[in-house]
Scaffold this motif. Structure first.
Motif, short mmCIF file in Angstrom:
data_model
loop_
_atom_site.label_atom_id
_atom_site.label_comp_id
_atom_site.label_asym_id
_atom_site.label_seq_id
_atom_site.Cartn_x
_atom_site.Cartn_y
_atom_site.Cartn_z
N CYS A 18 -18.14 -11.35 -16.13
CA CYS A 18 -17.77 -10.69 -14.88
C CYS A 18 -18.86 -9.70 -14.47
CB CYS A 18 -16.44 -9.96 -15.06
SG CYS A 18 -15.89 -9.05 -13.61
N HIS A 67 -14.08 -13.22 -18.59
CA HIS A 67 -12.79 -13.68 -18.10
C HIS A 67 -12.77 -15.20 -18.24
CE1 HIS A 67 -11.95 -9.81 -16.27
NE2 HIS A 67 -13.03 -9.89 -15.50
N THR A 113 -11.87 -18.87 -16.14
CA THR A 113 -11.69 -19.44 -14.82
C THR A 113 -11.26 -20.89 -14.94
OG1 THR A 113 -12.69 -19.88 -12.67
CG2 THR A 113 -14.12 -20.15 -14.58
N CYS A 153 -10.80 -8.86 -10.82
CA CYS A 153 -11.19 -8.42 -12.16
C CYS A 153 -10.04 -7.68 -12.83
CB CYS A 153 -12.43 -7.54 -12.10
SG CYS A 153 -12.91 -6.84 -13.69
N LYS A 155 -7.18 -9.89 -14.33
CA LYS A 155 -7.48 -10.88 -15.36
C LYS A 155 -7.62 -10.24 -16.73
CE LYS A 155 -9.68 -14.46 -12.66
NZ LYS A 155 -10.73 -15.47 -12.70
N ARG A 156 -7.32 -11.03 -17.75
CA ARG A 156 -7.50 -10.57 -19.13
C ARG A 156 -8.99 -10.49 -19.43
NH1 ARG A 156 -4.56 -12.92 -24.52
NH2 ARG A 156 -5.67 -11.55 -25.94
N ARG A 157 -9.38 -9.49 -20.20
CA ARG A 157 -10.79 -9.29 -20.53
C ARG A 157 -11.04 -9.62 -22.00
NH1 ARG A 157 -10.26 -3.90 -17.23
NH2 ARG A 157 -10.94 -4.68 -15.21
#
Length: 58
Positions: free
Chosen positions: A36, A43, A45, A8, A11-13
């Motif tokens: 998330c 996020h 994927t 978490c 990763k970019r939010r």
């Protein structure tokens, strides 16, 4: 399965699924947004196997 905190954090939010999907389109990669379970934000994927993808708008 719960998302690892380290995943978490790396990763970019995004504030919404739409914002995340728009970013994926802008960078030209076939990524899907997901919420998330750690930060409650979105996020992207690359795991798309067996996932439903909306058809592109004409």
């Amino acid at each position: 399965m719960r998302t690892k905190a380290s995943v978490c954090a790396g990763k970019r939010r995004f504030g919404s699924a739409r914002e995340a999907a728009d970013h994926a389109l802008a960078i030209g990669l076939p990524l899907l947004p997901y919420r998330c379970d750690r930060c409650d934000l979105f996020h992207l994927t690359s795991r798309t196997k067996g996932k439903w993808r909306p058809l592109p708008k004409p």
